[in-house]
Design a protein around this motif. Structure first.
Motif, PDB file in Angstrom:
ATOM      1  N   ARG A   1     -25.057 -29.868  16.868  1.00  9.45           N
ATOM      2  CA  ARG A   1     -24.600 -29.355  15.575  1.00  9.45           C
ATOM      3  C   ARG A   1     -23.367 -28.459  15.710  1.00  9.45           C
ATOM      4  O   ARG A   1     -22.335 -28.695  15.080  1.00  9.45           O
ATOM      5  CB  ARG A   1     -25.728 -28.563  14.901  1.00  9.45           C
ATOM      6  N   GLU A   2     -23.477 -27.415  16.526  1.00  9.06           N
ATOM      7  CA  GLU A   2     -22.387 -26.443  16.603  1.00  9.06           C
ATOM      8  C   GLU A   2     -21.133 -27.043  17.220  1.00  9.06           C
ATOM      9  O   GLU A   2     -20.012 -26.773  16.784  1.00  9.06           O
ATOM     10  CB  GLU A   2     -22.839 -25.203  17.385  1.00  9.06           C
TER      11      GLU A   2
ATOM     12  N   ASP B   1     -30.925 -29.977  15.386  1.00  4.25           N
ATOM     13  CA  ASP B   1     -29.687 -29.378  15.873  1.00  4.25           C
ATOM     14  C   ASP B   1     -28.781 -30.450  16.467  1.00  4.25           C
ATOM     15  O   ASP B   1     -27.804 -30.146  17.147  1.00  4.25           O
ATOM     16  CB  ASP B   1     -29.973 -28.291  16.909  1.00  4.25           C
TER      17      ASP B   1
END
Length: 212
Positions: free
Chosen positions: A180-181, A120
């Motif tokens: 990631r986001e 992530d």
């Protein structure tokens, strides 16, 4: 007056030939300004109004570009990473990208990425060496400027190896990591930076394939 039309069209032609968007917009404004006396002499108000709108849009975009290109201060780590990896970005674009990430020190022998993990975070090495292991077998070394786990980060697939800081390193490995986001949301709002980063990642992966 007809000469003004020819001059304006030459300026439009030159603006389409330049690569720098700032020059393109500037030349477009000059070309439009060259046409205004012709329009006034012929009482052509619709073109005057519409070209005024086009000038306003180009002036606004030029101001945005000039603000984005203002000199900015990079600290020592940021400067080294910028020169090594991110020179295709404008310094201010890189600064915004770097400030989104988190600096991390990986102690000698410490694991950064586990085998079979869905990452992530995306990592890039600022200083030091990381070792790529499949089981207990060393298959590669990643040096300063290399990305870590980009395939898993991009595809969402589990990693095929684990990555640890080289136990023989005299000091910790310094990496910059992006969530990631958070990174995806940032790139969605900055398409030019996204395109540049995709090219940088592609170059990094191609270099690893050649080395492998």
């Amino acid at each position: 007056m007809n000469a003004l039309v020819h001059v304006a069209n030459v300026l439009f032609l030159v603006s389409y030939l330049v690569r720098d968007i700032l020059w393109l917009r500037g030349l477009t404004i000059v070309a439009i300004a060259t046409l205004i006396p012709y329009y006034l002499a012929n009482d052509l108000w619709p073109p005057i109004i519409w070209n005024g709108v086009f000038v306003a849009i180009n002036v606004y975009q030029m101001v945005r570009l000039l603000i984005e290109r203002r000199p900015c201060h990079l600290d020592e780590r940021q400067q080294q990473l910028y020169q090594r990896v991110f020179r295709t970005l404008q310094p201010r674009e890189f600064l915004a990208l770097a400030q989104l990430g988190t600096w991390r020190s990986v102690a000698p022998g410490e694991q950064l990425v586990a085998e079979g993990e869905v990452l992530d975070q995306l990592h890039v090495i600022e200083a030091g060496t990381l070792e790529v292991l499949v089981g207990e077998r060393s298959v590669a070394e990643l040096n300063a400027g290399s990305f870590v786990g980009e395939m898993s980060f991009l595809t969402g697939e589990p990693t095929s190896a684990r990555v640890v800081a080289n136990a023989g390193e005299p000091r910790a490995v310094e990496v910059l990591s992006w969530p990631r986001e958070g990174l995806r949301a940032f790139l969605d709002g900055h398409p030019d930076t996204r395109a540049a980063l995709q090219l940088i990642l592609g170059t990094d992966m191609a270099a690893k394939l050649r080395a492998g």
